[in-house]
Design a protein around this motif. Structure first.
Motif, short mmCIF file in Angstrom:
data_model
loop_
_atom_site.label_atom_id
_atom_site.label_comp_id
_atom_site.label_asym_id
_atom_site.label_seq_id
_atom_site.Cartn_x
_atom_site.Cartn_y
_atom_site.Cartn_z
N HIS A 314 0.83 -1.21 0.00
CA HIS A 314 0.00 0.00 0.00
C HIS A 314 0.87 1.26 0.00
CE1 HIS A 314 -4.23 -1.09 0.23
NE2 HIS A 314 -3.91 -2.13 1.01
N GLU A 315 1.90 1.24 0.81
CA GLU A 315 2.80 2.40 0.87
C GLU A 315 3.47 2.63 -0.48
OE1 GLU A 315 6.86 3.84 3.22
OE2 GLU A 315 5.87 1.98 3.77
N SER A 318 0.91 4.04 -3.00
CA SER A 318 0.62 5.45 -2.74
C SER A 318 1.75 6.33 -3.25
CB SER A 318 0.42 5.68 -1.24
OG SER A 318 -0.68 4.95 -0.77
N SER A 322 1.47 9.09 -6.30
CA SER A 322 1.85 10.49 -6.04
C SER A 322 2.90 10.95 -7.04
CB SER A 322 2.40 10.62 -4.61
OG SER A 322 1.41 10.29 -3.68
N ILE A 358 -8.74 6.45 2.88
CA ILE A 358 -7.41 7.00 3.18
C ILE A 358 -7.45 7.75 4.51
CG2 ILE A 358 -5.65 8.65 2.43
CD1 ILE A 358 -6.52 7.97 -0.47
N TYR A 362 -5.21 6.88 7.71
CA TYR A 362 -4.34 7.84 8.39
C TYR A 362 -4.60 7.81 9.89
CZ TYR A 362 -1.99 12.24 9.54
OH TYR A 362 -1.16 13.19 10.10
N ALA A 373 2.45 9.54 3.05
CA ALA A 373 2.05 9.03 1.73
C ALA A 373 0.54 9.14 1.53
CB ALA A 373 2.50 7.58 1.57
N SER A 374 -0.22 8.94 2.60
CA SER A 374 -1.68 9.04 2.51
C SER A 374 -2.11 10.47 2.15
CB SER A 374 -2.32 8.65 3.85
OG SER A 374 -2.00 7.34 4.19
N GLU A 376 -0.32 12.69 0.54
CA GLU A 376 0.04 12.94 -0.85
C GLU A 376 -0.97 12.27 -1.79
OE1 GLU A 376 3.99 11.43 -1.03
OE2 GLU A 376 4.87 13.13 0.03
N PHE A 377 -1.36 11.07 -1.45
CA PHE A 377 -2.31 10.32 -2.27
C PHE A 377 -3.66 11.02 -2.33
CE2 PHE A 377 -4.41 5.87 -2.89
CZ PHE A 377 -4.60 6.16 -4.23
#
Length: 941
Positions: A314-315, A318, A322, A358, A362, A373-374, A376-377
């Motif tokens: 997932h990371e 994301s 981004s 998301i 978070y 990253a969340s 930014e996504f």
């Protein structure tokens, strides 16, 4: 009775008595107190340092190295350190037993206050030539790495100047390193090295030597009290594999291969590497690999049992999204990637589903990296919704984003704050008035108390974005509240940051009048803070994306910005620092540059005559005149131009201040370049020639004249005038004079190179796209008349190198007969800069199969063979071998056979070159020559 270290028997005592080490502190005390000089200590140790027995020499070097360690780092003088440095460099050639003490000692020398960075160039040259790093013990290898790091910390620019040899030295040194502690040091050091030292043609070699450790397969010994863990090494290795953009393709091929591995640890490392790489690589890097990446990521995201693997996937996903969304994506790669390009309906479905997910993700208190990253996504998803014009359809979900941003910017870490502010800027449309105050409180606190450049920039940008949406609130809360310009603070750092914020806000119409008026009031009445205001305004107004020409014109018209800055400069010009004055000059120049011609004329009418008067008496006022006239439109002209031109020429020739002299040359060039065709230009040009013809032939003036000739020639050729030939001819004449030929070469370099702050379109100068071709043609023609004399031949050839380096290679084809003899002559030179350019030109002719090259084989081939052993530059050796390869690969067998036997014999020494890249090219060249005339040789005859 004198201690033994005052006597020559000290050498014998070191050999026979191991307890002499106990006297070390006494020796240091005598040196520091001035009772004995360290050079005398060295002389008294001569017997042991040069003893025929290597064991005794080792004792001597150990003793002296330990002595250096105990001496205060700021005690030894430059000359003493130079003497000791040369001694240690010479010892690198000694027996292997002596080397550890030499490496340890030189590391100590590098740490001394008066160590001059230029000394390390020779040290590394000898070190890389004489010492096989991986043959040393662990600590000795670490000392080599530490020396590299410490010299980079001292002067990164000098280390860059060492070029590919230094890069290759590091590659060779670390190649084969297996100790985990040394590897951890290297992995932490390499990102800084990669970020600052250009790799040149060694990109593949550097990536190869780093990637051999990936993925980390290491388990520490349970008995090691200070063990390095596998995770420590893996975490440190990751940024190295994506340290520079040039690693992009190789890095992605590697991580995709490992993602498909059955090893869990390899998968985790690859997912982390993918996420890390998204911070460094451009979006275009990923486009060829998107299909493979999506396949691998989808497999891991769908994993049912391994939560850690799923989280890492997932990371990585994301981070990748981004990164891809940051490009313009003309081929719709990003939309294809997120499966949201088929319709508005699919975009609504994706964003409605993903935004709440998301936000929940978070708030689940995942790792900081995942939270960033969340954010930014979520910004990318909102951009996608705007792109498809479906923001109204996701209104409920979008309104949840801003509270998330507030949560993020309330965190104490920089990463959360940066990501939160950036997400807020992207989603500013859904910011509600009731949340403005909390954001402003945080923003002002950061502006006043943070020293981090990145977070300050994004804070100013965020304030600007909020101000455009809610100008009245920001006016009350910031401009008239928290950052009231009338309530100045004594802390200069906080003051400067406040002013930077306000000068940014001044670009918005609602704030311009209030802020600019207050700032100009400070400039005119508050000398203490005027410089800070000018620095802030200069930084903001020079940003053309922030201040349009229309906005700058409005500020000048309504508030008289230039008048205020000039008044301040006139007060400060004799007492102010050069840095503060340059900010003022640049601010005036950038402001003038944005004004229409009628406004420029008005400014000149108000100020030029008064400043001209001052310039007549003192040259120190000249930069004021220059910054007013540098950026004028081409149609602005008045009767004072001739007088200013004469004054500028006089200063350019006679002034000793390099800054003022260069500004004068620049203004002369601008006047000539921008003058309207016809009478205006002719008057200025005749004024120039008339003044220069009356100059004396004093040696110092002659050197200044050559510099001025270069500026004049450049200005004329950029405006498309053939008159530049006259000045180019004058420069060429200087090349036959040994006393000033170097200045002539620099003038040629000036003509063919770009100047960042002069003679460019931003200052309304004329430019010609093909001017380098014209320079080449004119230089080629004129050089027939002004050939070199033997004393200046190398400088003459260097000028040719400057011209050929910048000229498009295609234009050389018509002058092969003229250029080739110059290239051949250059091959006999000892100037590596000259050799690199000329061999490149020769390779171009060879690949084009020019027959004139073949007719000169008898001269060219022996010279290239000689250069294949040119020890001053690895680049020259590689290029000469490359040229030999291309010759064998391009020309008919019948032309090559007479030289084959000699070439095969002569290339043999290069096969044992100390540099791997040279050896590789030598193998390639020799193998190709071996195949000349062989049955089945493939060549188009």
């Amino acid at each position: 009775m004198e201690p033994i270290w005052f006597k020559e028997v000290l050498a014998d005592e070191i050999i026979k008595n191991d307890d002499i080490i106990n006297e070390m502190q006494s020796i240091v005390t005598d040196i520091v107190c001035g009772h004995i000089d360290i050079t005398r200590i060295v002389e008294n140790m001569a017997g042991v340092l040069t003893h025929k027995d290597s064991e005794n020499r080792e004792k001597g070097m150990r003793f002296f190295t330990n002595l250096l360690k105990k001496i205060p780092q700021d005690f030894l003088t430059v000359s003493q350190i130079n003497f000791i440095s040369k001694f240690y460099i010479d010892r690198l050639k000694d027996n292997h037993r002596v080397i550890p003490a030499v490496l340890d000692g030189y590391l100590t020398i590098v740490g001394m206050k008066h160590f001059h960075i230029s000394l390390c160039g020779e040290y590394f040259t000898v070190l890389f030539r004489e010492i096989a790093c991986q043959s040393q013990l662990r600590q000795d290898r670490l000392n080599i790495y530490l020396t590299m790091q410490n010299t980079m910390d001292k002067d990164i620019e000098y280390m860059k100047s060492l070029g590919p040899d230094f890069v290759f030295g590091l590659i060779s040194a670390m190649d084969g390193e297996r100790d985990p502690r040394n590897l951890l040091f290297l992995f932490n050091f390499l990102p800084k090295f990669l970020a600052n030292i250009p790799l040149g043609h060694l990109v593949d070699e550097m990536f190869e030597v780093i990637s051999c450790y990936y993925p980390i397969d290491f388990h520490p010994s349970p008995d090691d009290p200070a063990a390095v863990s596998r995770d420590d090494l893996a975490l440190a290795l990751c940024p190295c594999l994506c340290g520079v953009q040039e690693f992009g393709e190789q890095c992605l091929v590697l991580l995709i291969e490992k993602l498909d591995s059955s090893l869990r640890v390899a998968k985790l490392d690859s997912l982390r590497l993918l996420a890390e790489s998204c911070k460094k690589f451009k979006p275009e890097t990923y486009i060829p690999f998107l299909k493979a990446l999506w396949s691998s990521l989808y497999r891991e995201i769908s994993h049912k049992t391994d939560e850690e693997l799923k989280l890492a996937a997932h990371e990585a996903l994301s981070a990748l999204i981004s990164n891809m969304a940051a490009s313009h994506n003309t081929d719709q790669s990003f939309e294809n990637f997120v499966k949201a390009n088929s319709s508005k309906e699919s975009c609504v479905i994706v964003t409605k589903t993903m935004i709440p997910a998301i936000i929940s993700y978070y708030e689940f208190k995942t790792s900081a990296k995942l939270q960033v990253a969340s954010l930014e996504f979520i910004g990318e998803l909102y951009d996608l919704a705007k792109c498809w014009d479906v923001v109204n359809d996701i209104d409920k979900q979008a309104n949840e984003i801003i509270p998330l941003c507030l949560t993020a910017v309330s965190e104490p870490t920089k990463e959360h704050q940066m990501a939160g502010f950036k997400a807020l800027i992207r989603t500013i449309d859904v910011l509600k008035p009731d949340l403005v105050l909390p954001f402003v409180e945080i923003l002002i606190h950061i502006v006043q108390h943070s020293d981090d450049h990145d977070i300050l920039l994004v804070s100013v940008e965020t304030t600007n974005a909020i101000a455009k949406k809610y100008p009245e609130l920001i006016m009350d809360l910031v401009v008239k509240g928290k950052c009231n310009i009338e309530e100045m603070v004594d802390n200069k750092s906080i003051l400067q940051k406040r002013l930077n914020l306000l000068s940014n806000l001044a670009s918005i119409d609602d704030f311009t009048r209030v802020i600019i008026e207050e700032m100009l009031k400070i400039i005119t009445v508050d000398d203490k803070n005027a410089y800070n205001v000018i620095k802030a305004l200069n930084g903001s107004i020079s940003n053309t994306s922030l201040y349009t020409e229309e906005k700058v014109t409005q500020i000048e018209s309504d508030h008289g910005l230039i008048d205020s800055i000039l008044t301040w400069l006139l007060k400060e010009i004799k007492s102010g620092s050069k840095e503060s004055l340059v900010h003022g000059y640049t601010l005036i120049s950038n402001t003038m540059c944005s004004l229409p011609s009628e406004k420029q004329k008005a400014v000149l009418e108000r100020h030029s005559s008064k400043i001209m008067e001052k310039c007549q008496n003192e040259d120190i006022y000249y930069p004021l005149l220059e910054c007013l006239y540098r950026s004028l439109q081409q149609n602005v002209y008045d009767s004072s131009y001739e007088h200013i031109m004469t004054l500028s020429i006089k200063i350019a020739i006679n002034n000793d201040n390099e800054f003022i002299k260069t500004r004068a040359c620049c203004l002369v060039a601008h006047f000539l370049n921008k003058a309207e065709f016809g009478q205006t230009f002719e008057l200025l040009y005749e004024s120039l020639k008339s003044y220069l013809s009356s100059c004396t032939k004093d040696e110092n003036i002659c050197l200044s004249l050559i510099q001025l000739f270069g500026w004049i020639a450049k200005a004329l050729i950029l405006r498309g005038s053939d008159l530049f030939i006259f000045w180019l001819q004058k420069i060429l004449i200087t090349l036959s004079n040994p006393e000033c030929c170097q200045q002539g070469a620099e003038a040629i370099r000036l003509i063919v190179s770009d100047q960042p702050d002069c003679l460019n379109p931003r200052q309304h100068c004329r430019t010609s796209l093909l001017y380098r071709q014209r320079i080449f043609q004119s230089f080629a023609k004129l050089s027939e008349k002004f050939g070199p004399i033997s004393e200046t031949k190398e400088t003459y050839l260097l000028c040719w190198a400057y011209v050929l380096e910048k000229a498009p290679k295609s234009v050389l084809n018509n002058e092969v007969g003229k250029i080739l003899p110059l290239v051949v002559d250059s091959l006999d030179s000892d100037n590596k800069d000259l050799l690199v350019v000329m061999i490149d030109v020769l390779i171009y002719f060879v690949v084009a199969k020019n027959i004139l090259v073949a007719q000169s084989f008898q001269t060219i081939l022996p010279r290239l063979v000689k250069l294949s052993e040119y020890m001053k530059s690895m680049d020259v050796r590689i290029k000469s071998l490359q040229c030999l390869y291309e010759i064998a690969n391009s020309y008919k067998t019948a032309l090559l056979l007479p030289y084959k036997t000699d070439l095969l014999f002569d290339l043999a020494p290069s096969l044992d070159d100390k540099k791997r890249l040279v050896r590789n090219m030598a193998v390639r060249a020799r193998t190709r020559w071996y195949l000349v005339g062989a049955p089945g040789e493939e060549k188009d005859d």
